[in-house]
Design a protein around this motif. Structure first.
Motif, PDB file in Angstrom:
ATOM      1  N   TRP A  44       0.858  -1.172   0.000  1.00  0.00           N
ATOM      2  CA  TRP A  44       0.000   0.000   0.000  1.00  0.00           C
ATOM      3  C   TRP A  44       0.906   1.237   0.000  1.00  0.00           C
ATOM      4  CZ3 TRP A  44      -5.074  -0.277  -0.732  1.00  0.00           C
ATOM      5  CH2 TRP A  44      -5.743  -1.466  -0.433  1.00  0.00           C
ATOM      6  N   PRO A  45       0.370   2.424  -0.346  1.00  0.00           N
ATOM      7  CA  PRO A  45       1.190   3.639  -0.311  1.00  0.00           C
ATOM      8  C   PRO A  45       1.867   3.876   1.047  1.00  0.00           C
ATOM      9  CG  PRO A  45      -0.811   4.079  -1.521  1.00  0.00           C
ATOM     10  CD  PRO A  45      -0.942   2.683  -0.949  1.00  0.00           C
ATOM     11  N   ALA A  46       1.246   3.435   2.137  1.00  0.00           N
ATOM     12  CA  ALA A  46       1.836   3.604   3.471  1.00  0.00           C
ATOM     13  C   ALA A  46       2.873   2.511   3.763  1.00  0.00           C
ATOM     14  CB  ALA A  46       0.750   3.603   4.531  1.00  0.00           C
ATOM     15  N   ASP A  47       3.249   1.732   2.758  1.00  0.00           N
ATOM     16  CA  ASP A  47       4.268   0.690   2.826  1.00  0.00           C
ATOM     17  C   ASP A  47       3.828  -0.571   3.581  1.00  0.00           C
ATOM     18  OD1 ASP A  47       6.701   0.191   1.603  1.00  0.00           O
ATOM     19  OD2 ASP A  47       7.809   0.437   3.477  1.00  0.00           O
ATOM     20  N   THR A  48       2.527  -0.719   3.832  1.00  0.00           N
ATOM     21  CA  THR A  48       1.987  -1.932   4.437  1.00  0.00           C
ATOM     22  C   THR A  48       1.872  -2.999   3.346  1.00  0.00           C
ATOM     23  OG1 THR A  48       0.647  -0.564   5.896  1.00  0.00           O
ATOM     24  CG2 THR A  48       0.000  -2.874   5.706  1.00  0.00           C
ATOM     25  N   PRO A  49       2.264  -4.238   3.630  1.00  0.00           N
ATOM     26  CA  PRO A  49       2.087  -5.295   2.625  1.00  0.00           C
ATOM     27  C   PRO A  49       0.614  -5.513   2.291  1.00  0.00           C
ATOM     28  CG  PRO A  49       3.540  -6.017   4.402  1.00  0.00           C
ATOM     29  CD  PRO A  49       2.937  -4.706   4.830  1.00  0.00           C
ATOM     30  N   VAL A  50       0.331  -5.733   1.017  1.00  0.00           N
ATOM     31  CA  VAL A  50      -1.030  -6.012   0.558  1.00  0.00           C
ATOM     32  C   VAL A  50      -1.265  -7.515   0.629  1.00  0.00           C
ATOM     33  CG1 VAL A  50      -2.609  -5.969  -1.412  1.00  0.00           C
ATOM     34  CG2 VAL A  50      -1.090  -4.038  -1.007  1.00  0.00           C
ATOM     35  N   LYS A  51      -2.427  -7.917   1.139  1.00  0.00           N
ATOM     36  CA  LYS A  51      -2.835  -9.322   1.150  1.00  0.00           C
ATOM     37  C   LYS A  51      -4.097  -9.411   0.305  1.00  0.00           C
ATOM     38  CE  LYS A  51      -3.090 -13.616   2.546  1.00  0.00           C
ATOM     39  NZ  LYS A  51      -2.319 -14.631   1.924  1.00  0.00           N
ATOM     40  N   VAL A  52      -3.991 -10.091  -0.838  1.00  0.00           N
ATOM     41  CA  VAL A  52      -5.088 -10.154  -1.801  1.00  0.00           C
ATOM     42  C   VAL A  52      -5.942 -11.403  -1.567  1.00  0.00           C
ATOM     43  CG1 VAL A  52      -5.688 -10.264  -4.249  1.00  0.00           C
ATOM     44  CG2 VAL A  52      -3.708  -8.916  -3.505  1.00  0.00           C
ATOM     45  N   PHE A  53      -7.248 -11.192  -1.486  1.00  0.00           N
ATOM     46  CA  PHE A  53      -8.210 -12.294  -1.376  1.00  0.00           C
ATOM     47  C   PHE A  53      -9.119 -12.256  -2.600  1.00  0.00           C
ATOM     48  CE2 PHE A  53      -7.059 -11.485   3.034  1.00  0.00           C
ATOM     49  CZ  PHE A  53      -6.796 -12.780   3.488  1.00  0.00           C
ATOM     50  N   VAL A  54      -9.346 -13.416  -3.196  1.00  0.00           N
ATOM     51  CA  VAL A  54     -10.246 -13.536  -4.341  1.00  0.00           C
ATOM     52  C   VAL A  54     -11.181 -14.716  -4.117  1.00  0.00           C
ATOM     53  CG1 VAL A  54      -8.624 -12.530  -6.004  1.00  0.00           C
ATOM     54  CG2 VAL A  54      -8.671 -15.001  -5.676  1.00  0.00           C
ATOM     55  N   MET A  55     -12.315 -14.666  -4.788  1.00  0.00           N
ATOM     56  CA  MET A  55     -13.233 -15.797  -4.737  1.00  0.00           C
ATOM     57  C   MET A  55     -12.812 -16.806  -5.791  1.00  0.00           C
ATOM     58  SD  MET A  55     -16.898 -14.165  -3.895  1.00  0.00           S
ATOM     59  CE  MET A  55     -17.076 -12.983  -2.569  1.00  0.00           C
ATOM     60  N   LYS A  56     -13.285 -18.019  -5.641  1.00  0.00           N
ATOM     61  CA  LYS A  56     -12.953 -19.067  -6.604  1.00  0.00           C
ATOM     62  C   LYS A  56     -13.478 -18.682  -7.982  1.00  0.00           C
ATOM     63  CE  LYS A  56     -12.569 -22.680  -3.222  1.00  0.00           C
ATOM     64  NZ  LYS A  56     -12.895 -24.013  -2.800  1.00  0.00           N
ATOM     65  N   ASP A  57     -12.799 -19.184  -9.006  1.00  0.00           N
ATOM     66  CA  ASP A  57     -13.114 -18.824 -10.389  1.00  0.00           C
ATOM     67  C   ASP A  57     -14.570 -19.066 -10.773  1.00  0.00           C
ATOM     68  OD1 ASP A  57     -10.463 -18.172 -10.549  1.00  0.00           O
ATOM     69  OD2 ASP A  57      -9.926 -19.742 -11.972  1.00  0.00           O
ATOM     70  N   ASP A  58     -15.208 -20.081 -10.196  1.00  0.00           N
ATOM     71  CA  ASP A  58     -16.568 -20.429 -10.613  1.00  0.00           C
ATOM     72  C   ASP A  58     -17.663 -19.678  -9.838  1.00  0.00           C
ATOM     73  OD1 ASP A  58     -16.041 -21.753  -8.246  1.00  0.00           O
ATOM     74  OD2 ASP A  58     -16.954 -23.640  -8.865  1.00  0.00           O
ATOM     75  N   ILE A  59     -17.292 -18.759  -8.966  1.00  0.00           N
ATOM     76  CA  ILE A  59     -18.276 -17.964  -8.231  1.00  0.00           C
ATOM     77  C   ILE A  59     -18.584 -16.709  -9.051  1.00  0.00           C
ATOM     78  CG2 ILE A  59     -18.679 -16.634  -6.111  1.00  0.00           C
ATOM     79  CD1 ILE A  59     -17.000 -18.700  -4.612  1.00  0.00           C
ATOM     80  N   SER A  60     -19.869 -16.391  -9.208  1.00  0.00           N
ATOM     81  CA  SER A  60     -20.281 -15.294 -10.103  1.00  0.00           C
ATOM     82  C   SER A  60     -19.665 -13.950  -9.728  1.00  0.00           C
ATOM     83  CB  SER A  60     -21.804 -15.181 -10.144  1.00  0.00           C
ATOM     84  OG  SER A  60     -22.307 -14.796  -8.880  1.00  0.00           O
ATOM     85  N   GLU A  61     -19.455 -13.699  -8.446  1.00  0.00           N
ATOM     86  CA  GLU A  61     -18.854 -12.431  -8.035  1.00  0.00           C
ATOM     87  C   GLU A  61     -17.449 -12.255  -8.604  1.00  0.00           C
ATOM     88  OE1 GLU A  61     -20.681 -14.372  -5.992  1.00  0.00           O
ATOM     89  OE2 GLU A  61     -21.418 -13.222  -4.281  1.00  0.00           O
ATOM     90  N   HIS A  62     -16.722 -13.368  -8.753  1.00  0.00           N
ATOM     91  CA  HIS A  62     -15.359 -13.269  -9.291  1.00  0.00           C
ATOM     92  C   HIS A  62     -15.396 -12.790 -10.744  1.00  0.00           C
ATOM     93  CE1 HIS A  62     -11.115 -13.987  -9.814  1.00  0.00           C
ATOM     94  NE2 HIS A  62     -11.375 -14.707 -10.891  1.00  0.00           N
ATOM     95  N   GLY A  63     -16.284 -13.360 -11.534  1.00  0.00           N
ATOM     96  CA  GLY A  63     -16.418 -12.939 -12.923  1.00  0.00           C
ATOM     97  C   GLY A  63     -16.871 -11.497 -13.039  1.00  0.00           C
TER      98      GLY A  63
END
Length: 131
Positions: A44-63
């Motif tokens: 992040w701009p404040a130099d905090t590490p980013v932790k990315v979370f995603v939904m599984k490929d087959d979940i409509s929200e991901h698409g």
């Protein structure tokens, strides 16, 4: 026109980008968002590490998130992750199985970022506006 909009709303859920509640950011550029979810930007701009979370490929929200927010197809996102991992330059984002798990992980992980349907947002996370 109203019918078309209503129909479109029923097809794709409205998705928002969420972050850890004490994240200093309120807005994020689409290019930064693409870099974060493409696993190319890891602080992040404040130099905090980013932790990315995603939904599984087959979940409509991901698409919906990939196409409407990042403006890339889900398979393009997967290819970007594969390139990073197979070249030894990165890792996959952490996958979650449900909106409830997404909310829980983002709310409890410093530096976390994810996405969810607008209707499922709680006060435990910060919504980032895309500029």
């Amino acid at each position: 026109m109203i019918t078309a909009n209503s129909y479109a709303d029923n097809q794709e859920p409205t998705i928002v980008v969420i972050a850890f509640p004490s994240t200093s950011e309120n807005t994020i550029s689409r290019s930064s968002l693409r870099a974060i979810f493409g696993m190319r930007l890891n602080k992040w701009p404040a130099d905090t590490p980013v932790k990315v979370f995603v939904m599984k490929d087959d979940i409509s929200e991901h698409g919906a998130f990939s196409k409407n927010i990042l403006q890339v197809f889900p398979h393009q996102l997967r290819l970007a992750w594969d390139r990073q991992v197979f070249s030894g330059q990165g890792q996959y984002p952490e996958q979650v199985a449900s909106p409830q798990e997404m909310l829980s992980k983002v709310a409890s992980t410093p530096g976390a970022i994810g996405y969810i349907k607008t209707s499922e947002v709680t006060n435990n996370v910060r919504i980032l506006q895309i500029r």
